[in-house]
Enzyme design. Structure first.
Site, PDB file in Angstrom:
ATOM      1  CB  SER A 108     -42.786  59.016  59.261  1.00 35.49           C
ATOM      2  OG  SER A 108     -42.557  57.736  59.805  1.00 35.49           O
ATOM      3  CE1 TYR A 132     -43.437  55.062  64.597  1.00 37.08           C
ATOM      4  CE2 TYR A 132     -45.391  54.800  65.946  1.00 37.08           C
ATOM      5  CZ  TYR A 132     -44.796  54.856  64.709  1.00 37.08           C
ATOM      6  OH  TYR A 132     -45.551  54.707  63.577  1.00 37.08           O
ATOM      7  CB  THR A 158     -47.435  57.844  66.959  1.00 34.31           C
ATOM      8  OG1 THR A 158     -47.255  58.801  65.912  1.00 34.31           O
ATOM      9  CG2 THR A 158     -48.477  56.825  66.537  1.00 34.31           C
ATOM     10  CE  LYS A 236     -50.438  60.647  62.921  1.00 30.83           C
ATOM     11  NZ  LYS A 236     -50.502  59.161  62.840  1.00 30.83           N
ATOM     12  CG  HIS A 260     -51.672  54.892  62.786  1.00 36.61           C
ATOM     13  ND1 HIS A 260     -50.803  55.117  63.815  1.00 36.61           N
ATOM     14  CD2 HIS A 260     -50.906  54.522  61.746  1.00 36.61           C
ATOM     15  CE1 HIS A 260     -49.554  54.900  63.421  1.00 36.61           C
ATOM     16  NE2 HIS A 260     -49.585  54.541  62.168  1.00 36.61           N
ATOM     17  NE  ARG A 263     -50.812  52.775  57.576  1.00 34.01           N
ATOM     18  CZ  ARG A 263     -50.400  52.149  56.464  1.00 34.01           C
ATOM     19  NH1 ARG A 263     -51.226  51.984  55.464  1.00 34.01           N
ATOM     20  NH2 ARG A 263     -49.155  51.693  56.355  1.00 34.01           N
ATOM     21  N   GLY A 314     -52.716  62.347  54.905  1.00 35.22           N
ATOM     22  CA  GLY A 314     -51.696  61.305  54.765  1.00 35.22           C
ATOM     23  C   GLY A 314     -51.629  60.786  53.346  1.00 35.22           C
TER      24      GLY A 314
HETATM   25  C1  FNR Z   1     -49.282  56.389  58.059  1.00 32.48           C
HETATM   26  N1  FNR Z   1     -49.448  56.962  59.315  1.00 32.48           N
HETATM   27  C2  FNR Z   1     -48.399  57.064  60.186  1.00 32.48           C
HETATM   28  N2  FNR Z   1     -48.568  57.626  61.410  1.00 32.48           N
HETATM   29  C3  FNR Z   1     -47.517  57.759  62.278  1.00 32.48           C
HETATM   30  O1  FNR Z   1     -47.688  58.238  63.390  1.00 32.48           O
HETATM   31  N3  FNR Z   1     -46.262  57.335  61.899  1.00 32.48           N
HETATM   32  C4  FNR Z   1     -46.033  56.785  60.677  1.00 32.48           C
HETATM   33  O2  FNR Z   1     -44.906  56.448  60.358  1.00 32.48           O
HETATM   34  C5  FNR Z   1     -47.124  56.620  59.796  1.00 32.48           C
HETATM   35  N4  FNR Z   1     -46.951  56.013  58.584  1.00 32.48           N
HETATM   36  C6  FNR Z   1     -48.005  55.896  57.705  1.00 32.48           C
HETATM   37  C7  FNR Z   1     -47.821  55.317  56.456  1.00 32.48           C
HETATM   38  C8  FNR Z   1     -48.884  55.228  55.562  1.00 32.48           C
HETATM   39  C9  FNR Z   1     -48.674  54.603  54.224  1.00 32.48           C
HETATM   40  C10 FNR Z   1     -50.149  55.747  55.900  1.00 32.48           C
HETATM   41  C11 FNR Z   1     -51.309  55.690  54.943  1.00 32.48           C
HETATM   42  C12 FNR Z   1     -50.337  56.309  57.155  1.00 32.48           C
HETATM   43  C13 FNR Z   1     -50.758  57.557  59.678  1.00 32.48           C
HETATM   44  C14 FNR Z   1     -50.847  59.006  59.169  1.00 32.48           C
HETATM   45  O3  FNR Z   1     -49.999  59.833  59.954  1.00 32.48           O
HETATM   46  C15 FNR Z   1     -52.254  59.569  59.278  1.00 32.48           C
HETATM   47  O4  FNR Z   1     -52.740  59.341  60.586  1.00 32.48           O
HETATM   48  C16 FNR Z   1     -53.221  58.983  58.254  1.00 32.48           C
HETATM   49  O5  FNR Z   1     -52.574  58.712  57.047  1.00 32.48           O
HETATM   50  C17 FNR Z   1     -54.366  59.950  58.002  1.00 32.48           C
HETATM   51  O6  FNR Z   1     -55.326  59.362  57.198  1.00 32.48           O
HETATM   52  P1  FNR Z   1     -55.410  59.593  55.617  1.00 32.48           P
HETATM   53  O7  FNR Z   1     -55.217  61.058  55.337  1.00 32.48           O
HETATM   54  O8  FNR Z   1     -54.327  58.754  55.022  1.00 32.48           O
HETATM   55  O9  FNR Z   1     -56.799  59.127  55.273  1.00 32.48           O
HETATM   56  C1  LAC Z   2     -47.753  52.593  59.510  1.00 31.94           C
HETATM   57  C2  LAC Z   2     -46.687  52.963  60.491  1.00 31.94           C
HETATM   58  C3  LAC Z   2     -45.366  53.166  59.884  1.00 31.94           C
HETATM   59  O1  LAC Z   2     -48.933  52.958  59.727  1.00 31.94           O
HETATM   60  O2  LAC Z   2     -47.077  54.049  61.302  1.00 31.94           O
HETATM   61  O3  LAC Z   2     -47.415  51.929  58.549  1.00 31.94           O
END
Ligand code: FNR
Ligand code: LAC
Length: 367
Positions: A108, A132, A158, A236, A260, A263, A314
């Site tokens: 990340s 990003y 992303t 992504k 994501h 989220r 993740g």
């Molecule tokens: C993420 N994800 C995420 N994606 C991204 O593009 N940059 C980031 O910094 C982050 N940071 C991040 C932190 C946390 C705590 C989580 C849970 C997720 C999203 C991640 O890349 C991914 O899309 C999801 O986590 C996939 O889903 P699962 O496997 O967590 O269910």
């Molecule tokens: C998040 C960001 C860091 O989902 O991608 O927390």
């Protein structure tokens, strides 16, 4: 003697017991009412396996390729931020586990370990840099140059985050990165040349995003990124056939069907449910991956049966990191590998190439 952890959910249960609330809520939260968070996992259960029998599965080949690189099985590690909240070795440990398991690791941008630390700590891991594109394109250039120099093989842009989704628990907790940790990739950045101040250490995620993210991004910015690097670009956060076609037209090497980790925008579909329409739209013109809710080997099998080349995990990696650092993540990946092997063999597949859409039925097709 503590019981061994034998499935992905065991690691989650362990992490839920030991992580401090600030970190735990950040890791586990989805946006708003978290309906998509639940559905990402539940949707896999609505896809039923249709196994074939009397096929020779005495020897299995789980390997595949991603962007032309061979991986031992189709499960890669997704970009998740601030991993040193889970374990002091953070992203370096996760990368070491991916290296040990012969699969890909994604760093990340908002990591607590730098590009250079990954290259040093896990020099042989297949590594992608999640990016990003910032308001200040010079910051993007600096990060891309560093990723190239640190041996990263692809950029994972992303595209679903003009700003962060509303995570209720983080707002209640007033989530901040603990003061002893740093957003390591920003340490070496020359903000002066861009005239922008770095996101203040310890600032909340939303302030960080507001100061750096560019909500005016459009498809023409893919051309910008392609103009500053020769690294393959993976988008992504694609959730519609329309955007998948635009991604192919933009000449990207791959797309990750992702919400994501639920989220960003709550009440979007589960990724496994939109995968078929996106695979049909892409027509093999670029690779298609999936993340979101993958917790079992059968989930991996289902994603491949619906056309994904590989999946990314993740939260499971974060919980395994909490459990026991690099060894914890390695044991989680081993469990998923064994479960995937079992799903393949019991479905009559000796290699990933044998996995077909006809080996699934959606539950709505049953009377
Ligand atoms: C993420 N994800 C995420 N994606 C991204 O593009 N940059 C980031 O910094 C982050 N940071 C991040 C932190 C946390 C705590 C989580 C849970 C997720 C999203 C991640 O890349 C991914 O899309 C999801 O986590 C996939 O889903 P699962 O496997 O967590 O269910
Ligand atoms: C998040 C960001 C860091 O989902 O991608 O927390």
């Amino acid at each position: 003697m503590a019981e061994p952890l034998v499935c992905v959910d065991d690691f989650e249960r362990f992490a839920f017991q030991v992580l401090p609330r600030n970190a735990l809520d950040y890791y586990r939260s989805g946006a708003d009412n978290q309906s998509t968070l639940k559905d990402n996992v539940a949707a896999f259960k609505r896809w039923k396996l249709a196994p074939r029998v009397l096929r020779d599965v005495s020897s299995l080949d789980l390997s595949t390729t991603i962007l032309g690189h061979k991986i031992s099985f189709p499960v890669c590690v997704a970009a998740t931020a601030m991993q040193r909240m889970a374990h002091p070795d953070g992203e370096v440990a996760t990368a070491q586990a991916a290296q040990a398991m012969g699969t890909a690791f994604t760093l990340s941008t908002i990591a607590t370990s730098s590009l250079e630390e990954i290259a040093q700590g896990a020099p042989r891991v297949l590594r992608f840099f999640q990016l990003y594109i910032y308001k200040d394109r010079d910051i993007t250039r600096q990060l891309v140059r560093r990723a190239e120099k640190a041996g990263f093989s692809a950029l994972c842009l992303t595209v679903d985050t003009p700003f962060f989704g509303k995570r209720l628990a983080d707002n209640r907790n007033k989530f901040k990165l603990p003061p002893h940790l740093k957003l390591a990739n920003f340490e070496g950045l020359d903000f002066k040349s861009s005239g922008m101040s770095s996101a203040k250490e310890g600032s909340g995620l939303n302030e960080y995003a507001a100061s750096l993210f560019d909500p005016s991004l459009t498809w023409k910015d893919i051309d910008f990124l392609k103009s500053i690097t020769n690294l393959p670009i993976v988008l992504k956060g694609i959730l519609t056939a329309e955007d998948a076609r635009l991604a192919v037209d933009a000449g990207v090497a791959g797309i990750i069907v992702s919400n994501h980790g639920a989220r960003q925008l709550d009440t979007v579909p589960a990724t496994i449910d939109v995968l078929p329409e996106i695979v049909a739209a892409v027509k093999d013109r670029c690779e298609v991956y999936l993340d979101g809710g993958v917790r079992l080997g059968t989930d991996v099998f289902k994603a491949l049966a619906l056309g994904a080349k590989a999946v990314f995990i993740g939260r499971p990696a974060l919980y395994a990191l909490t459990y026991n650092g690099a060894k914890g993540v390695e044991s989680l990946l081993q469990i998923l590998q064994q479960e995937f092997a079992s799903a393949m063999a019991l479905s009559g597949c000796a290699s990933v190439l044998d996995i077909q859409p006809c080996m699934l039925r959606h539950q709505t097709t049953f009377p």
